[in-house]
Enzyme design. Structure first.
Site, short mmCIF file in Angstrom:
data_model
loop_
_atom_site.label_atom_id
_atom_site.label_comp_id
_atom_site.label_asym_id
_atom_site.label_seq_id
_atom_site.Cartn_x
_atom_site.Cartn_y
_atom_site.Cartn_z
N LYS A 118 -24.72 28.84 38.60
CA LYS A 118 -23.47 28.13 38.89
C LYS A 118 -22.34 28.64 38.03
O LYS A 118 -21.20 28.69 38.48
CB LYS A 118 -23.65 26.62 38.69
CG LYS A 118 -24.38 25.97 39.83
CD LYS A 118 -24.06 24.49 39.95
CE LYS A 118 -24.78 23.89 41.14
NZ LYS A 118 -24.69 22.44 41.20
N LYS B 238 -31.38 30.87 48.70
CA LYS B 238 -31.71 29.56 49.29
C LYS B 238 -30.54 29.08 50.16
O LYS B 238 -29.38 29.43 49.91
CB LYS B 238 -32.07 28.54 48.22
CG LYS B 238 -30.91 28.00 47.45
CD LYS B 238 -31.24 26.69 46.74
CE LYS B 238 -29.92 26.18 46.17
NZ LYS B 238 -29.90 24.91 45.57
N LYS C 71 -25.37 24.15 50.40
CA LYS C 71 -24.18 23.48 50.94
C LYS C 71 -22.94 24.33 50.78
O LYS C 71 -22.04 24.30 51.59
CB LYS C 71 -23.93 22.19 50.13
CG LYS C 71 -24.67 21.01 50.60
CD LYS C 71 -24.18 19.78 49.81
CE LYS C 71 -25.35 18.85 49.54
NZ LYS C 71 -25.66 18.68 48.13
#
Ligand code: TYM
Length: 336
Positions: free
Chosen positions: A118, A200, A203
């Site tokens: 992130k 993966k 969103k």
């Protein structure tokens, strides 16, 4: 922490309401939650405190909380059986997180792979919350004395950290927290992006790699048609066949068919046929949820009631653990 023989095991999990849920969230987490609600005492939350580690548009976040609550119910969670609540409505999460921050080591937090990912993706906003995010997650879990935490594979490391923090606290004082175990389903532990199956499904991906729970049938069929596969041309599981393996996992989860059944169903057929069947199966799976979702969204008063009652029940359980922790670390309470 006395446990009678007949006491139900306790389950806690959460999803960030930072956008529309994905097929990955549904198959990796939400669907498994619904299967556990009859057997266990379940607390399922909307992890809204976690969402602000990445900038959110406030009005959208509010709306996404309501939408996610509606998706939880539409997926089959029954508020008569479980406690469904918003994390921000239970202050004990933030309160315990502070205490646990003092029992989490920098070295441990430095090792969290999601923090590394992130911070690479949001290089202009590597804030303290992003770094201590797993400690808040540990607080979520430990507050309720959870036995099991059903999550996708990407959250396993965070649950392991919660275990380490709990053990450290218990060893420093005395038995305070139950040690939780992650529950990770096999074939749906990590649904991959359709456009890059080495990553993966998430969103935040822009483009057609992510199927959202509220996507309509045409959109689903189009995204699956464009899914990256390989040049082998055979519908079978194989090393390096990331795209096909992923579609087989999804198809199997949506239809209940085994690998062998899928291979014989598509023997001699091409990827086009397979993709059409996968798209149809996903649309069928999500279609029912979408109808229910509309019904719940049309009744905001009911959703609000579920969230208010859920927060009351959750607060009651959470405050019991929090006051125990406050006493153990030595905070003075003039009421006692
Ligand atoms: P979040 O919101 O990223 O994801 C919610 C759940 O969905 C799973 N998941 C997937 N599973 C399979 N394939 C995928 N592509 C996929 N993408 C997501 C995640 O593993 C997760 O189970 N920090 C957590 C939320 C949280 C939480 C908690 C979870 C906060 N507190 C306490 C459990 C217990 C998160 O960001 O999940």
């Amino acid at each position: 922490m006395q446990e009678t023989k007949e006491a139900k095991k306790l389950v806690l999990s959460g999803i960030q309401p930072s956008g529309t849920l994905t097929l990955g969230n549904y198959l990796g987490a939400l669907r498994n939650w619904t299967k556990m609600q009859d057997e266990y005492l379940c607390y399922y939350m909307l992890a809204d405190l976690h969402t602000i580690t990445v900038r959110q548009v406030p009005a959208e976040l509010r709306q996404n909380c309501l939408k996610t609550a509606a998706i939880y119910l539409a997926a089959g969670l029954d508020p008569e059986k479980i406690t469904l609540f918003l994390q921000s409505m239970v202050p004990a999460h933030s309160q315990l997180a502070w205490v646990l921050n003092c029992y989490a080591m920098m070295g441990e937090l430095n090792r969290m792979t999601q923090f590394k990912d992130k911070s690479a993706r949001h290089a202009d906003n590597i804030n303290g919350g992003l770094y201590t995010y797993p400690v808040l997650m540990a607080a979520d879990i430990l507050l309720y004395q959870a036995d099991y935490v059903p999550v996708g594979k990407d959250q396993k490391q965070h649950v392991e950290l919660a275990r380490d923090i709990a053990n450290r606290f218990n060893n420093t004082y005395s038995e305070t927290f139950r040690i939780p175990e992650p529950i990770i389903s096999t074939n749906t532990a990590s649904i991959r992006s359709l456009s890059d199956p080495t990553k993966k499904m998430s969103k935040s991906e822009s483009g057609d790699g992510t199927i959202f729970v509220l996507d309509n049938k045409d959109t689903i069929l189009r995204k699956v048609r464009k899914a990256v596969t390989d040049s082998d041309g055979e519908i079978r599981r194989g090393e390096g066949k990331h795209g096909i393996n992923n579609l087989m996992n999804i198809y199997s989860a949506a239809t209940g068919k085994t690998d062998g059944e899928i291979e014989s169903e598509f023997a001699g057929k091409g990827y086009g046929d397979f993709k059409l069947a996968v798209g149809e199966a996903i649309a069928d799976l999500l279609g029912g949820i979408q109808q229910e979702y509309e019904r719940y969204m049309a009744d905001k008063a009911y959703l609000n009631r579920v969230l208010i009652e859920g927060a009351e029940r959750a607060s009651y359980a959470a405050n019991k653990t929090l006051s125990k922790v406050y006493r153990k670390v030595g905070f003075y309470d003039p009421h006692k």
